[in-house]
Design a protein around this motif. Structure first.
Motif, PDB file in Angstrom:
ATOM      1  N   VAL A 505       0.703   4.478  -2.252  1.00  8.03           N
ATOM      2  CA  VAL A 505       1.271   3.204  -1.810  1.00  8.03           C
ATOM      3  C   VAL A 505       0.121   2.383  -1.237  1.00  8.03           C
ATOM      4  O   VAL A 505      -0.349   2.649  -0.129  1.00  8.03           O
ATOM      5  N   PHE A 506      -0.325   1.397  -1.996  1.00  6.45           N
ATOM      6  CA  PHE A 506      -1.498   0.619  -1.635  1.00  6.45           C
ATOM      7  C   PHE A 506      -1.106  -0.837  -1.376  1.00  6.45           C
ATOM      8  O   PHE A 506      -0.090  -1.325  -1.867  1.00  6.45           O
ATOM      9  N   ARG A 507      -1.963  -1.530  -0.621  1.00  4.59           N
ATOM     10  CA  ARG A 507      -1.688  -2.916  -0.247  1.00  4.59           C
ATOM     11  C   ARG A 507      -2.477  -3.921  -1.077  1.00  4.59           C
ATOM     12  O   ARG A 507      -1.938  -4.919  -1.526  1.00  4.59           O
ATOM     13  N   GLN A 508      -3.781  -3.697  -1.225  1.00  2.00           N
ATOM     14  CA  GLN A 508      -4.637  -4.616  -1.963  1.00  2.00           C
ATOM     15  C   GLN A 508      -5.629  -3.827  -2.794  1.00  2.00           C
ATOM     16  O   GLN A 508      -5.943  -2.668  -2.486  1.00  2.00           O
ATOM     17  N   LEU A 509      -6.147  -4.497  -3.824  1.00  2.00           N
ATOM     18  CA  LEU A 509      -7.042  -3.848  -4.773  1.00  2.00           C
ATOM     19  C   LEU A 509      -8.217  -4.779  -5.034  1.00  2.00           C
ATOM     20  O   LEU A 509      -8.037  -5.969  -5.287  1.00  2.00           O
TER      21      LEU A 509
END
Length: 672
Positions: A505-509
């Motif tokens: 579960v990631f927020r930004q890339l």
């Protein structure tokens, strides 16, 4: 009186647009004089067959006009004797009264009913302000006696007298940029939320006639009066620079005897507040900020013992770019609230009313919908104590992607910016192509945040992937990476099937411009903002650093060489730099600005582009260039317009960003 001078044609066209009901259905409410006229019309047709407005109009006019069926517009002026003038005035007055009676009867007999049950007129809000976008309304409140509307815009505070529809400014001697306004109960004073020269949001007491402003409380997010006017509840920060708003304070109407009433949990932030009608509790909207899916919860906090009871927990109470949606109490137990329609990116919310059992903190029955807007959000609601009138600040906001050419130092645009998207759906920029000739765009035009490519040289968007956010190119340009269901996904840059590259579960890339460094994804874990590096072809993310996360926002960008992260929070004036190789942190303090949300490194790695909120140097959001010493240059600033998600091209020539104007005006809902 509203119908004086109205012709039968106007009455029928205004009140018979819905499927008509037989007049005999409402005979108990029809005055005798009107009944005789209507029944004479009905004698010409069977009683069970209602005539259309066009069929009925000539007969009604024949009975109600002195010409025996010739309308006043068809007659020529003729001299009249005194007797004729008397007779004509009497008949004309009778015709007006019959028109009024007919319109009033139809309106009262059908008002407020469920349209599905037949014979109902919908609740139609009326617009109170019509400000242009550059003078967008930011706050509004109706007076307890329903005589006035106080509202704020970039010019200041204004007073609209509802009976006469006249507006006048409220002169305030102190230089305050106002944002919100409330009425003191039982007085002619106003409570204004605004910023002064220090840039701190504070509460000020101001007379409706103007004059000096007196400070009531500092570092305030929002406020609410107790029904008797003897207390104020405010959501505020712990200090003058912290803007995470994690505390609720109670104080007297002039700010006297302040005391800390409640403190937010580590994974939440307070955003909206309103006293219950019995003054036994305050209802607070809590933003759950640390979860991957942000949401809102509405709780009751009882003043006597401080206990907390959950009232509502619903994803529709939260709207993208607006946050927790507004609510207010009226009557003895009625909650007026706004709810989102459809996905949050569609930017539509409407007004509902809900009965609540305040003793058990439970809703009673189903909520009733009061408005049917589309493409607009409810930003504020204000209600008279008797629930008869609701004032709604409605805001239309939609983002487009703009691009501007920068000078050699990146401190200004050398030519006017231009739009890369021109539709009425939300569009935000993603990563640039490695050669800087185009960029990826997230567009919400088909019901999901889809990925497109936009060339600088050619019009139109080229589809890349259905579904996905935070899209970026791998450093070699061969693949596109994005965040999708379950983690990080990859798709060939020239088209092909997508595959899950890494779970999580990631927020930004973000990816660097050099091919010898890994890409980086961020995630929120409790109070930590965690960085994971991964190979864009194999995945396998591993933690490389972490820093503090502070609700409600943390955002980052990766340096062009991939060795550092620049992190901003929404509660201070600092840019935190995290060195992945040494693990050390440093910070850049930005002079005169705060409340950052998004950040981008310059192509040379010698500065940043950030969007700043309400701060000391200006009352409006801005797009800034910031050097490594914290010196800021304003790139773009417009009233009521937010600039977010800046993205610098790899060659440093271009800066893309999302421009989101907020166009607010005030509407009145009554007769529900």
């Amino acid at each position: 009186p509203v119908f004086m001078g109205t012709t039968p044609q106007m009455i029928l066209s205004a009140h018979m647009t819905e499927p008509p009901q037989p007049v005999t259905k409402h005979r108990d409410t029809v005055p005798a004089a009107l009944e005789s006229v209507v029944m004479r019309c009905l004698e010409k047709r069977p009683a069970d067959r209602w005539q259309s407005a066009e069929e009925l109009l000539p007969q009604l006019e024949a009975l109600a006009t002195p010409s025996g069926g010739v309308t006043p517009t068809d007659t020529r002026p003729m001299p009249a004797t005194a007797a004729k003038r008397t007779r004509t005035a009497w008949i004309g007055g009778t015709a007006v009264l019959l028109s009024i009676a007919l319109a009033t009867t139809v309106m009262l007999a059908t008002r407020g009913k469920d349209p599905e049950q037949g014979g109902a007129l919908p609740v139609v809000p009326s617009q109170l302000t019509a400000n242009p976008i550059e003078m967008s309304v930011s706050g509004a409140a109706i007076s307890p006696d329903a005589r006035y509307l106080a509202f704020t815009d970039p010019r200041g505070v204004h007073l609209l007298t509802l009976a006469t529809n006249t507006t006048r400014p409220i002169p305030i001697e102190d230089p305050i940029t106002p944002w919100k306004v409330w009425w003191y109960p039982h007085t002619d004073d106003l409570l204004v939320l605004g910023t002064d020269s220090t840039g701190i949001q504070s509460l000020w007491s101001v007379s409706m006639f103007g004059g000096a402003a007196r400070k009531v409380s500092s570092s305030v997010m929002t406020a609410a009066f107790a029904p008797d006017g003897e207390a104020i509840a405010v959501i505020r920060a712990a200090n003058t620079r912290d803007q995470s708003f994690r505390e609720i304070w109670l104080m007297g109407p002039n700010g006297e005897n302040p005391r800390l009433f409640a403190t937010a949990e580590p994974e939440e932030s307070f955003w909206r507040i309103s006293w219950t009608p019995d003054a036994a509790a305050v209802a607070v909207a809590t933003w759950e900020t640390a979860t991957a899916r942000r949401g809102m919860r509405l709780d009751l906090l009882f003043v006597g013992d401080g206990r907390r009871r959950a009232l509502l927990s619903d994803a529709t109470l939260f709207q993208r770019w607006t946050g927790p949606l507004p609510f207010a109490w009226c009557g003895t137990s009625q909650l007026v609230l706004s709810r989102r329609d459809g996905p949050s990116f569609q930017a539509t919310s409407n007004v509902w009313i809900q009965e609540v059992d305040l003793e058990t903190a439970e809703v009673k029955g189903d909520a009733r919908r009061l408005s049917q807007w589309t493409g607009a959000n409810v930003r504020e609601v204000s209600v008279t104590p008797d629930c008869s009138r609701i004032v709604v600040l409605q805001v239309r906001n939609q983002a487009d992607v703009l691009v501007g050419e920068l000078n050699s130092s990146g401190t200004e645009f050398v030519a006017p910016t231009r739009k890369l998207t021109v539709d009425q759906r939300e569009d935000v920029p993603g990563g640039w192509s490695p050669d800087g000739t185009g960029l990826l765009i997230n567009s919400y035009r088909s019901g999901s945040p889809d990925v497109y490519y936009r060339s600088l040289a050619f019009e139109g968007l080229e589809p890349v992937q259905r579904g996905g956010v935070s899209p970026v190119y791998a450093p070699d340009g061969s693949t596109v990476l994005y965040l999708g269901p379950g983690g990080i996904w990859t798709i060939p840059g020239r088209g092909g099937g997508a595959r899950l590259l890494a779970e999580g579960v990631f927020r930004q890339l973000r990816c660097p411009t050099t091919a010898d460094r890994p890409c980086v994804a961020s995630a929120i874990e409790g109070n930590s903002y965690v960085f994971y590096s991964f190979d864009p072809s194999r995945g396998e993310p591993r933690e490389i650093a972490r820093t503090e996360h502070r609700a409600p926002f943390s955002g980052f960008d990766l340096s062009p060489d991939g060795t550092k992260a620049a992190v901003v929070h929404n509660d201070d004036d600092k840019i935190v730099i995290v060195d992945f190789e040494t693990g050390e942190e440093s910070s850049v303090t930005v002079e005169g600005w705060s409340m950052f949300e998004y950040i981008a490194w310059t192509a040379q790695g010698d500065g940043f582009f950030v969007d700043a909120g309400f701060a000391t140097a200006s009352g409006y959001p801005v797009l800034l260039h910031v050097d490594m010493d914290g010196r800021a240059h304003v790139l773009r600033r417009n009233p009521s317009e937010w600039h977010n998600q800046p993205k610098a091209s790899p060659d440093g020539r271009w800066l893309a960003f999302a421009s989101m104007p907020f166009h607010g005006n005030v509407w009145l809902i009554e007769g529900f």
